[in-house]
Design an enzyme around this catalytic site. Structure first.
Site, PDB file in Angstrom:
ATOM      1  N   ASN A 125      95.708  34.776  80.829  1.00  0.00           N
ATOM      2  CA  ASN A 125      94.790  33.969  81.646  1.00  0.00           C
ATOM      3  C   ASN A 125      93.369  33.919  81.077  1.00  0.00           C
ATOM      4  OD1 ASN A 125      96.440  34.835  84.771  1.00  0.00           O
ATOM      5  ND2 ASN A 125      96.653  32.977  83.558  1.00  0.00           N
ATOM      6  N   ARG A 172      96.932  23.868  91.512  1.00  0.00           N
ATOM      7  CA  ARG A 172      97.543  22.626  91.996  1.00  0.00           C
ATOM      8  C   ARG A 172      97.259  22.418  93.482  1.00  0.00           C
ATOM      9  NH1 ARG A 172     103.158  24.138  89.774  1.00  0.00           N
ATOM     10  NH2 ARG A 172     101.969  26.028  89.282  1.00  0.00           N
ATOM     11  N   ARG A 198     108.617  34.006  92.767  1.00  0.00           N
ATOM     12  CA  ARG A 198     107.595  33.192  92.109  1.00  0.00           C
ATOM     13  C   ARG A 198     107.409  31.911  92.893  1.00  0.00           C
ATOM     14  NH1 ARG A 198     105.744  32.232  86.009  1.00  0.00           N
ATOM     15  NH2 ARG A 198     104.087  30.756  86.480  1.00  0.00           N
ATOM     16  N   ASP A 257     101.564  31.967  92.145  1.00  0.00           N
ATOM     17  CA  ASP A 257     101.233  30.823  91.286  1.00  0.00           C
ATOM     18  C   ASP A 257     101.053  29.549  92.115  1.00  0.00           C
ATOM     19  OD1 ASP A 257     100.708  29.526  88.925  1.00  0.00           O
ATOM     20  OD2 ASP A 257     102.804  29.258  88.368  1.00  0.00           O
TER      21      ASP A 257
HETATM   22  C1  IPE Z   1     101.250  33.639  85.947  1.00  0.00           C
HETATM   23  O1  IPE Z   1     100.836  32.353  86.261  1.00  0.00           O
HETATM   24  C2  IPE Z   1     100.094  34.604  86.091  1.00  0.00           C
HETATM   25  C3  IPE Z   1      99.623  34.846  87.441  1.00  0.00           C
HETATM   26  C4  IPE Z   1     100.117  34.360  88.538  1.00  0.00           C
HETATM   27  C5  IPE Z   1      98.490  35.722  87.540  1.00  0.00           C
HETATM   28  P1  IPE Z   1     100.321  31.322  85.155  1.00  0.00           P
HETATM   29  O2  IPE Z   1      99.960  30.104  85.876  1.00  0.00           O
HETATM   30  O3  IPE Z   1      99.286  31.964  84.323  1.00  0.00           O
HETATM   31  O4  IPE Z   1     101.622  31.115  84.260  1.00  0.00           O
HETATM   32  P2  IPE Z   1     102.031  29.886  83.337  1.00  0.00           P
HETATM   33  O5  IPE Z   1     100.858  29.616  82.436  1.00  0.00           O
HETATM   34  O6  IPE Z   1     102.289  28.724  84.232  1.00  0.00           O
HETATM   35  O7  IPE Z   1     103.251  30.324  82.620  1.00  0.00           O
HETATM   36  C1  IPE Z   2      97.845  31.366  89.952  1.00  0.00           C
HETATM   37  O1  IPE Z   2      97.519  30.019  90.175  1.00  0.00           O
HETATM   38  C2  IPE Z   2      96.628  32.246  89.916  1.00  0.00           C
HETATM   39  C3  IPE Z   2      96.294  32.778  88.580  1.00  0.00           C
HETATM   40  C4  IPE Z   2      96.990  32.590  87.500  1.00  0.00           C
HETATM   41  C5  IPE Z   2      95.098  33.571  88.508  1.00  0.00           C
HETATM   42  P1  IPE Z   2      97.162  29.039  88.996  1.00  0.00           P
HETATM   43  O2  IPE Z   2      95.695  29.092  88.765  1.00  0.00           O
HETATM   44  O3  IPE Z   2      98.002  29.342  87.806  1.00  0.00           O
HETATM   45  O4  IPE Z   2      97.562  27.655  89.620  1.00  0.00           O
HETATM   46  P2  IPE Z   2      98.316  26.467  88.876  1.00  0.00           P
HETATM   47  O5  IPE Z   2      99.571  27.021  88.320  1.00  0.00           O
HETATM   48  O6  IPE Z   2      97.389  25.962  87.814  1.00  0.00           O
HETATM   49  O7  IPE Z   2      98.542  25.460  89.954  1.00  0.00           O
HETATM   50 MG    MG Z   3      99.848  28.726  87.239  1.00  0.00          MG
END
Ligand code: IPE
Ligand code: IPE
Ligand code: MG
Length: 241
Positions: free
Chosen positions: A67, A23, A184, A19
């Site tokens: 997602n 950002r 995480r 994750d």
């Molecule tokens: C969890 O991250 C899913 C993946 C890393 C693929 P998200 O960014 O989707 O989770 P939330 O929305 O912050 O809970």
């Molecule tokens: C995790 O990074 C990747 C996926 C969920 C595919 P994010 O895209 O959720 O990144 P943040 O949490 O918005 O920074």
């Molecule tokens: Mg995320």
């Protein structure tokens, strides 16, 4: 073995919620998709680190069933990106002895061409045994349980025959051991629907590092933290049942 890690107590199965890509990109004034692209280097360095440690199972959360709520351009990018990653890097994984597998809903929303790459990578690496790298893609812990229950009902299993062992047999990867350690990144302290059944007794390690900045030394740090934990599984340490 990296310093400070006991080679006899390396977690057999490590899960990663990758994750913080968006950002990472925003902080650099880049579009979110650049963060996903930069996550590839992090993933492959984590794979190297896991191989170095002798981790047998590495499971990474690449795309959740939730997602799909993201802007259509980002979703489209993620589909294409994962497709191309598999195409570009499956030979390399095969050469390293890494078996590639997938858990998630295959028959729902995933484009045909992505599925084809998934199947090709699985076929190519089917007999590789140094480590199993499982992509949780179009994966949700609740969806996995829904799919399990639905197949149990379809199989006509009697109510009295349902127990934990049976449910575990109906999960996407019944031969996959439960994760010992789940990491995480990005300073979010939640599970976000990752491996709900399987992580009942996993050790959780949270780090502020954004996924694109993650490298094997971050994995090693998490394993050191894991080795300081005392797993009791509901029992009392040092007392056998
Ligand atoms: C969890 O991250 C899913 C993946 C890393 C693929 P998200 O960014 O989707 O989770 P939330 O929305 O912050 O809970
Ligand atoms: C995790 O990074 C990747 C996926 C969920 C595919 P994010 O895209 O959720 O990144 P943040 O949490 O918005 O920074
Ligand atoms: Mg995320």
């Amino acid at each position: 073995m990296p310093p400070g890690i006991d080679g006899r107590r390396v977690p057999a199965h490590v899960g990663c919620v990758m994750d913080g890509n968006g950002r990472w990109a925003s902080r650099r004034g880049l579009p979110r998709t650049e963060g996903h692209a930069a996550g590839e280097a992090a993933l492959f360095d984590a794979v190297e680190g896991a191989l170095e440690l002798g981790v047998e199972w590495l499971t990474v959360y690449a795309f959740s069933t939730e997602n799909w709520r993201r802007p259509v351009d980002e979703v489209r990018f993620l589909m294409k990106f994962n497709e191309s990653l598999l195409m570009r890097r499956r030979d390399e994984l095969h050469d390293k002895g890494v078996r590639v597998r997938f858990i998630g809903r295959r028959n729902w929303r995933v484009p045909r061409r992505v599925l084809r790459q998934i199947e090709e990578a699985e076929d190519l690496t089917r007999n590789d045994r140094r480590m199993t790298l499982t992509f949780a893609f179009n994966y949700g812990g609740r969806a996995e349980l829904v799919d399990a229950v639905s197949r149990i009902v379809a199989d006509g299993v009697a109510a009295g025959a349902v127990d934990e062992k049976l449910i575990a047999k109906y999960l996407y990867a019944p031969d996959m051991p439960e994760p010992d350690l789940v990491i995480r990144t990005s300073g979010e302290y939640r599970i976000s629907n990752f491996l709900l059944w399987e992580l009942a007794y996993s050790e959780l390690v949270f780090t502020e590092t954004l996924w694109p900045d993650f490298r094997r030394h971050d994995l090693f740090a998490a394993v050191r933290e894991f080795q300081e934990r005392r797993r009791r599984f509901g029992g009392v340490e040092g007392v056998e049942e």
